[in-house]
Design an enzyme around this catalytic site. Structure first.
Site, PDB file in Angstrom:
ATOM      1  N   ILE A 156       0.834  -1.210   0.000  1.00  0.00           N
ATOM      2  CA  ILE A 156       0.000   0.000   0.000  1.00  0.00           C
ATOM      3  C   ILE A 156       0.867   1.257   0.000  1.00  0.00           C
ATOM      4  O   ILE A 156       0.626   2.194  -0.774  1.00  0.00           O
ATOM      5  CB  ILE A 156      -0.969  -0.016   1.213  1.00  0.00           C
ATOM      6  CG1 ILE A 156      -1.915  -1.220   1.088  1.00  0.00           C
ATOM      7  CG2 ILE A 156      -1.750   1.285   1.300  1.00  0.00           C
ATOM      8  CD1 ILE A 156      -2.727  -1.524   2.333  1.00  0.00           C
ATOM      9  N   ASP A 175      11.188   2.557   6.320  1.00  0.00           N
ATOM     10  CA  ASP A 175      10.737   1.169   6.474  1.00  0.00           C
ATOM     11  C   ASP A 175      11.832   0.402   7.202  1.00  0.00           C
ATOM     12  O   ASP A 175      13.025   0.648   6.978  1.00  0.00           O
ATOM     13  CB  ASP A 175      10.460   0.533   5.097  1.00  0.00           C
ATOM     14  CG  ASP A 175       9.621  -0.736   5.211  1.00  0.00           C
ATOM     15  OD1 ASP A 175      10.062  -1.692   5.891  1.00  0.00           O
ATOM     16  OD2 ASP A 175       8.526  -0.772   4.632  1.00  0.00           O
ATOM     17  N   VAL A 206       2.127   0.545   7.991  1.00  0.00           N
ATOM     18  CA  VAL A 206       2.828  -0.583   8.621  1.00  0.00           C
ATOM     19  C   VAL A 206       1.808  -1.488   9.311  1.00  0.00           C
ATOM     20  O   VAL A 206       0.724  -1.042   9.669  1.00  0.00           O
ATOM     21  CB  VAL A 206       3.863  -0.101   9.669  1.00  0.00           C
ATOM     22  CG1 VAL A 206       5.040   0.571   8.996  1.00  0.00           C
ATOM     23  CG2 VAL A 206       3.231   0.803  10.695  1.00  0.00           C
ATOM     24  N   PRO A 207       2.173  -2.762   9.519  1.00  0.00           N
ATOM     25  CA  PRO A 207       1.258  -3.648  10.257  1.00  0.00           C
ATOM     26  C   PRO A 207       1.291  -3.342  11.750  1.00  0.00           C
ATOM     27  O   PRO A 207       2.202  -2.663  12.228  1.00  0.00           O
ATOM     28  CB  PRO A 207       1.826  -5.038   9.975  1.00  0.00           C
ATOM     29  CG  PRO A 207       3.269  -4.816   9.661  1.00  0.00           C
ATOM     30  CD  PRO A 207       3.386  -3.452   9.061  1.00  0.00           C
ATOM     31  N   ARG A 235      -3.825   0.361  11.078  1.00  0.00           N
ATOM     32  CA  ARG A 235      -4.450  -0.269  12.246  1.00  0.00           C
ATOM     33  C   ARG A 235      -4.559   0.772  13.355  1.00  0.00           C
ATOM     34  O   ARG A 235      -3.598   1.520  13.612  1.00  0.00           O
ATOM     35  CB  ARG A 235      -3.615  -1.465  12.746  1.00  0.00           C
ATOM     36  CG  ARG A 235      -3.770  -2.719  11.897  1.00  0.00           C
ATOM     37  CD  ARG A 235      -5.187  -3.316  12.012  1.00  0.00           C
ATOM     38  NE  ARG A 235      -5.397  -4.475  11.165  1.00  0.00           N
ATOM     39  CZ  ARG A 235      -5.969  -4.448   9.956  1.00  0.00           C
ATOM     40  NH1 ARG A 235      -6.378  -3.317   9.441  1.00  0.00           N
ATOM     41  NH2 ARG A 235      -6.156  -5.575   9.278  1.00  0.00           N
ATOM     42  N   ASP A 259      -8.986   6.041   9.310  1.00  0.00           N
ATOM     43  CA  ASP A 259      -9.913   5.024   8.797  1.00  0.00           C
ATOM     44  C   ASP A 259      -9.973   3.833   9.753  1.00  0.00           C
ATOM     45  O   ASP A 259     -10.749   2.909   9.548  1.00  0.00           O
ATOM     46  CB  ASP A 259      -9.458   4.564   7.402  1.00  0.00           C
ATOM     47  CG  ASP A 259     -10.495   3.685   6.721  1.00  0.00           C
ATOM     48  OD1 ASP A 259     -11.678   4.095   6.691  1.00  0.00           O
ATOM     49  OD2 ASP A 259     -10.144   2.599   6.223  1.00  0.00           O
ATOM     50  N   GLU A 264     -12.222   0.267  17.477  1.00  0.00           N
ATOM     51  CA  GLU A 264     -13.195   0.548  16.419  1.00  0.00           C
ATOM     52  C   GLU A 264     -14.369  -0.424  16.349  1.00  0.00           C
ATOM     53  O   GLU A 264     -15.437  -0.051  15.860  1.00  0.00           O
ATOM     54  CB  GLU A 264     -12.493   0.581  15.057  1.00  0.00           C
ATOM     55  CG  GLU A 264     -11.934  -0.750  14.598  1.00  0.00           C
ATOM     56  CD  GLU A 264     -11.148  -0.639  13.289  1.00  0.00           C
ATOM     57  OE1 GLU A 264     -10.431   0.358  13.087  1.00  0.00           O
ATOM     58  OE2 GLU A 264     -11.259  -1.571  12.474  1.00  0.00           O
ATOM     59  N   HIS A 296     -13.333   2.277   8.585  1.00  0.00           N
ATOM     60  CA  HIS A 296     -12.486   1.192   8.067  1.00  0.00           C
ATOM     61  C   HIS A 296     -12.985   0.770   6.681  1.00  0.00           C
ATOM     62  O   HIS A 296     -13.249  -0.420   6.437  1.00  0.00           O
ATOM     63  CB  HIS A 296     -12.483  -0.006   9.029  1.00  0.00           C
ATOM     64  CG  HIS A 296     -11.263  -0.875   8.885  1.00  0.00           C
ATOM     65  ND1 HIS A 296     -10.627  -1.473   9.932  1.00  0.00           N
ATOM     66  CD2 HIS A 296     -10.546  -1.239   7.786  1.00  0.00           C
ATOM     67  CE1 HIS A 296      -9.590  -2.188   9.509  1.00  0.00           C
ATOM     68  NE2 HIS A 296      -9.527  -2.054   8.187  1.00  0.00           N
TER      69      HIS A 296
HETATM   70  P1  NAD Z   1       2.813  -4.897   3.672  1.00  0.00           P
HETATM   71  O1  NAD Z   1       3.115  -6.058   4.535  1.00  0.00           O
HETATM   72  O2  NAD Z   1       2.860  -5.057   2.205  1.00  0.00           O
HETATM   73  O3  NAD Z   1       3.760  -3.658   4.064  1.00  0.00           O
HETATM   74  C1  NAD Z   1       4.041  -3.308   5.386  1.00  0.00           C
HETATM   75  C2  NAD Z   1       5.418  -2.660   5.424  1.00  0.00           C
HETATM   76  O4  NAD Z   1       5.663  -2.230   6.751  1.00  0.00           O
HETATM   77  C3  NAD Z   1       6.561  -3.611   5.028  1.00  0.00           C
HETATM   78  O5  NAD Z   1       7.336  -3.036   4.018  1.00  0.00           O
HETATM   79  C4  NAD Z   1       7.330  -3.785   6.331  1.00  0.00           C
HETATM   80  O6  NAD Z   1       8.729  -3.942   6.110  1.00  0.00           O
HETATM   81  C5  NAD Z   1       7.033  -2.473   7.029  1.00  0.00           C
HETATM   82  N1  NAD Z   1       7.246  -2.506   8.455  1.00  0.00           N
HETATM   83  C6  NAD Z   1       6.973  -3.500   9.327  1.00  0.00           C
HETATM   84  N2  NAD Z   1       7.315  -3.132  10.569  1.00  0.00           N
HETATM   85  C7  NAD Z   1       7.818  -1.892  10.492  1.00  0.00           C
HETATM   86  C8  NAD Z   1       8.338  -0.976  11.443  1.00  0.00           C
HETATM   87  N3  NAD Z   1       8.408  -1.292  12.747  1.00  0.00           N
HETATM   88  N4  NAD Z   1       8.757   0.229  11.007  1.00  0.00           N
HETATM   89  C9  NAD Z   1       8.687   0.549   9.704  1.00  0.00           C
HETATM   90  N5  NAD Z   1       8.217  -0.271   8.755  1.00  0.00           N
HETATM   91  C10 NAD Z   1       7.790  -1.481   9.149  1.00  0.00           C
HETATM   92  O7  NAD Z   1       1.359  -4.398   4.146  1.00  0.00           O
HETATM   93  P2  NAD Z   1       0.282  -3.588   3.287  1.00  0.00           P
HETATM   94  O8  NAD Z   1      -0.529  -4.550   2.489  1.00  0.00           O
HETATM   95  O9  NAD Z   1       0.947  -2.438   2.608  1.00  0.00           O
HETATM   96  O10 NAD Z   1      -0.678  -3.076   4.468  1.00  0.00           O
HETATM   97  C11 NAD Z   1      -0.264  -2.020   5.345  1.00  0.00           C
HETATM   98  C12 NAD Z   1      -1.318  -1.837   6.421  1.00  0.00           C
HETATM   99  O11 NAD Z   1      -2.597  -1.510   5.861  1.00  0.00           O
HETATM  100  C13 NAD Z   1      -1.572  -3.081   7.288  1.00  0.00           C
HETATM  101  O12 NAD Z   1      -1.602  -2.675   8.645  1.00  0.00           O
HETATM  102  C14 NAD Z   1      -2.951  -3.531   6.920  1.00  0.00           C
HETATM  103  O13 NAD Z   1      -3.597  -4.147   7.991  1.00  0.00           O
HETATM  104  C15 NAD Z   1      -3.611  -2.214   6.570  1.00  0.00           C
HETATM  105  N6  NAD Z   1      -4.811  -2.359   5.722  1.00  0.00           N
HETATM  106  C16 NAD Z   1      -5.877  -1.521   5.941  1.00  0.00           C
HETATM  107  C17 NAD Z   1      -7.011  -1.617   5.148  1.00  0.00           C
HETATM  108  C18 NAD Z   1      -8.202  -0.689   5.326  1.00  0.00           C
HETATM  109  O14 NAD Z   1      -9.271  -0.941   4.762  1.00  0.00           O
HETATM  110  N7  NAD Z   1      -8.085   0.401   6.064  1.00  0.00           N
HETATM  111  C19 NAD Z   1      -7.087  -2.599   4.163  1.00  0.00           C
HETATM  112  C20 NAD Z   1      -5.966  -3.426   3.944  1.00  0.00           C
HETATM  113  C21 NAD Z   1      -4.834  -3.301   4.740  1.00  0.00           C
END
Ligand code: NAD
Length: 331
Positions: A156, A175, A206-207, A235, A259, A264, A296
């Site tokens: 994302i 990252d 980030v997760p 999150r 979001d 939530e 969300h």
């Molecule tokens: P992804 O796993 O592709 O990317 C996450 C990135 O975060 C990775 O590059 C990882 O190296 C980095 N990361 C992990 N720990 C870190 C830290 N401590 N410091 C810095 N970087 C760190 O995930 P994604 O698919 O891009 O999703 C990102 C977030 O979006 C997730 O939390 C997911 O739950 C959320 N999400 C939200 C919705 C929504 O509807 N609002 C929908 C889908 C996903």
């Protein structure tokens, strides 16, 4: 093969029909009911199960599935935190998810909300609802003038970066595990402190992990430039909401688009009517002109829902027919 799908919403049905047309050998039954120890009995005689729900899956559900000889369980979303890994492992049930369904859906939404913050849309909407169509005094800010600090350059975050660059904004990123292609562009800063010191917007991608829980707390907000905007569609617990409220009160943070929120589930996806939830931080933030709260919904697009349906059904078929799926979750 026979698949039963639990918790099917109306907006998923056309995509289920499309998948069935493309997979005529598979018999599919759908139900709107969630998967519970009571409803699971409907799965008898099926070979695979798909489901999507916010509520955790009871251990008994998997015990019953195993007793019916069902060894495949495919969720139509990313999160598998509602599944007890020990129970599925003990029962030999393979679980799949849909880890990436439309990064653009989420990235585009975060940019939209940032534009709404910069353009003060909430204030204008409120003014106009009261018949006031004057433009002043809500002078706005331009996206191309911002320094966007992207935290997390996964699926994302990377799409968000492309969109922001298209607007002509300067983008910096942090990252814990850098993307090699992105690294070549020189976009990364070495630390979050460096990102906070430079950015006018901090957007989280980030997760949620122990290491990222309350990533934005009082100390983090204090390190940011006065007037920084915050965007979070990742999150809720990434942000300490009490610290955010204090930073908004002091003006250190000029606005936020959220979001996701810490607690939530008591608000999002419910029709509360006129009732205020018993969630003081939500009520405080929701009342502010410079805070945009959305339920969300960043993921909720036609492309994303299609992919969630198609990929989960395909994973269920792969597990049954081939014995493996590239979507299998390694707990
Ligand atoms: P992804 O796993 O592709 O990317 C996450 C990135 O975060 C990775 O590059 C990882 O190296 C980095 N990361 C992990 N720990 C870190 C830290 N401590 N410091 C810095 N970087 C760190 O995930 P994604 O698919 O891009 O999703 C990102 C977030 O979006 C997730 O939390 C997911 O739950 C959320 N999400 C939200 C919705 C929504 O509807 N609002 C929908 C889908 C996903």
């Amino acid at each position: 093969m026979k698949i039963i799908a639990f918790g099917i919403r109306d907006d998923e049905k056309p995509f289920v029909d499309q998948w069935c047309q493309a997979n005529p050998g598979v018999e599919v039954k759908i139900t709107q009911e969630l998967l519970t120890p009571e409803t699971v009995t409907q799965a008898q005689g099926f070979d695979g199960v798909t489901a999507l729900q916010l509520n955790p899956y009871a251990d008994e559900v998997f015990e019953k599935l195993a007793s019916y000889g069902i060894k495949n369980f495919s969720v139509r979303n990313v999160g598998v935190d509602g599944i007890n890994p020990q129970v599925v492992a003990k029962l030999g049930i393979k679980v799949t998810n849909v880890p990436v369904y439309s990064p653009a859906a989420i990235a585009e939404f975060t940019v939209t909300q940032l534009l709404n913050l910069l353009r003060r849309t909430k204030e204008y909407d409120r003014k106009m609802a009261q018949g006031d169509f004057r433009w002043a005094p809500q002078i706005s800010r331009e996206l191309n003038q911002q320094v966007i600090g992207v935290v997390g350059t996964g699926h994302i975050g990377r799409v968000a970066i492309q969109i922001y660059q298209g607007f002509g904004a300067k983008v910096i990123a942090y990252d814990a595990f850098r993307n090699p292609e992105l690294e070549k562009t020189g976009i990364y800063v070495d630390s979050l402190d460096e990102l906070y010191a430079q950015a006018t917007v901090v957007t989280l991608h980030v997760p949620l992990l122990d290491s990222t829980h309350h990533m934005l707390d009082q100390a983090a907000f204090a390190k940011m430039r006065p007037g920084t905007l915050i965007v979070n569609a990742s999150r809720g617990p990434l942000i300490d909401e009490e610290a955010l409220i204090a930073a908004l009160d002091s003006g250190q943070i000029a606005g936020a688009a959220l979001d996701v929120m810490e607690d939530e589930t008591q608000v999002f996806n419910h029709d509360l009517g006129n009732r205020k939830p018993d969630y003081p931080a939500f009520n405080n933030l929701f009342a502010r002109d410079n805070v945009l709260i959305s339920p969300h919904r960043a993921f909720y697009t036609d492309v994303a829902v299609r992919n969630m349906v198609f990929e989960s059904f395909q994973a269920s078929r792969d597990l049954f027919e081939k014995g493996y799926s590239d979507k299998e979750v390694k707990f």
